[in-house]
Design an enzyme around this catalytic site. Structure first.
Site, PDB file in Angstrom:
ATOM      1  N   HIS A  49       0.840  -1.200   0.000  1.00  0.00           N
ATOM      2  CA  HIS A  49       0.000   0.000   0.000  1.00  0.00           C
ATOM      3  C   HIS A  49       0.873   1.248   0.000  1.00  0.00           C
ATOM      4  CE1 HIS A  49       0.527  -0.642   4.469  1.00  0.00           C
ATOM      5  NE2 HIS A  49       0.797   0.647   4.392  1.00  0.00           N
TER       6      HIS A  49
HETATM    7  P1  TYD Z   1      -2.478  -4.047   7.388  1.00  0.00           P
HETATM    8  O1  TYD Z   1      -2.677  -2.651   6.934  1.00  0.00           O
HETATM    9  O2  TYD Z   1      -3.067  -5.142   6.566  1.00  0.00           O
HETATM   10  O3  TYD Z   1      -0.935  -4.317   7.557  1.00  0.00           O
HETATM   11  P2  TYD Z   1       0.197  -4.286   6.414  1.00  0.00           P
HETATM   12  O4  TYD Z   1      -0.432  -3.709   5.190  1.00  0.00           O
HETATM   13  O5  TYD Z   1       1.252  -3.377   6.949  1.00  0.00           O
HETATM   14  O6  TYD Z   1       0.671  -5.673   6.239  1.00  0.00           O
HETATM   15  O7  TYD Z   1      -3.004  -4.139   8.869  1.00  0.00           O
HETATM   16  C1  TYD Z   1      -3.343  -5.383   9.469  1.00  0.00           C
HETATM   17  C2  TYD Z   1      -4.608  -5.209  10.305  1.00  0.00           C
HETATM   18  O8  TYD Z   1      -4.370  -4.337  11.427  1.00  0.00           O
HETATM   19  C3  TYD Z   1      -5.758  -4.612   9.530  1.00  0.00           C
HETATM   20  O9  TYD Z   1      -6.911  -5.329   9.907  1.00  0.00           O
HETATM   21  C4  TYD Z   1      -5.859  -3.188  10.029  1.00  0.00           C
HETATM   22  C5  TYD Z   1      -5.316  -3.283  11.439  1.00  0.00           C
HETATM   23  N1  TYD Z   1      -4.615  -2.055  11.887  1.00  0.00           N
HETATM   24  C6  TYD Z   1      -5.162  -1.274  12.886  1.00  0.00           C
HETATM   25  O10 TYD Z   1      -6.256  -1.570  13.409  1.00  0.00           O
HETATM   26  N2  TYD Z   1      -4.492  -0.175  13.309  1.00  0.00           N
HETATM   27  C7  TYD Z   1      -3.306   0.186  12.759  1.00  0.00           C
HETATM   28  O11 TYD Z   1      -2.718   1.196  13.192  1.00  0.00           O
HETATM   29  C8  TYD Z   1      -2.748  -0.626  11.710  1.00  0.00           C
HETATM   30  C9  TYD Z   1      -1.436  -0.278  11.048  1.00  0.00           C
HETATM   31  C10 TYD Z   1      -3.435  -1.733  11.307  1.00  0.00           C
END
Ligand code: TYD
Length: 134
Positions: A49
């Protein structure tokens, strides 16, 4: 690309090491949120992302991982393998994190609270938004 490595000052003595991060010293934005990734499974690649407004500092405080960056014009591969270095990421940078070692802990200091509408999760849409920005 609005991304760079910051080398932190270590406050080491015979007891061990310590790094402190402060707004306007080591970190160029006020920190609103901190989160960390750990127990990342082998061969997992995550991220995929970009952010429209959020800026962040990534620090691998244990172990190591690699980060693929793409601002729509150039790409870079970064290795974070020491708690003494942070990777600053400005807005509008696509990132993918990979090659986490088994006990890697990747901490993120973020300039914004969690806001799903700030995410661009589709690479083609990211490229289109970058073109419009330029
Ligand atoms: P995600 O954005 O998928 O992580 P990455 O793209 O970095 O691998 O985030 C994983 C999960 O955590 C998703 O369900 C959203 C949640 N999340 C939060 O609730 N708060 C946050 O600050 C972050 C970064 C993620």
């Amino acid at each position: 690309m609005d991304a760079y490595i910051v080398t932190f000052q270590e406050h080491g003595d015979e007891r061990g090491m310590l790094v402190a991060l402060e707004y306007e010293k080591e970190c160029p934005f006020p920190i609103k949120r901190v989160y960390y990734m750990y127990d990342t499974r082998e061969n997992v690649r995550r991220g995929y992302h970009a952010h429209r407004n959020l800026r962040q500092m990534l620090i691998c405080v244990n172990g190591s991982c690699k980060i693929h960056l793409d601002d729509g014009e150039e790409t870079r591969e970064i290795i974070l393998d020491t708690p003494q270095k942070g990777l600053y990421l400005g807005k509008g940078i696509w990132r993918e994190m990979y090659d986490f070692t088994p006990h890697a802990v990747l901490i993120s200091l973020a300039s914004e609270l969690y806001d799903e509408s700030d995410y661009i999760r589709n690479y083609q849409q990211f490229i289109e938004e970058r073109k419009r920005d330029l």
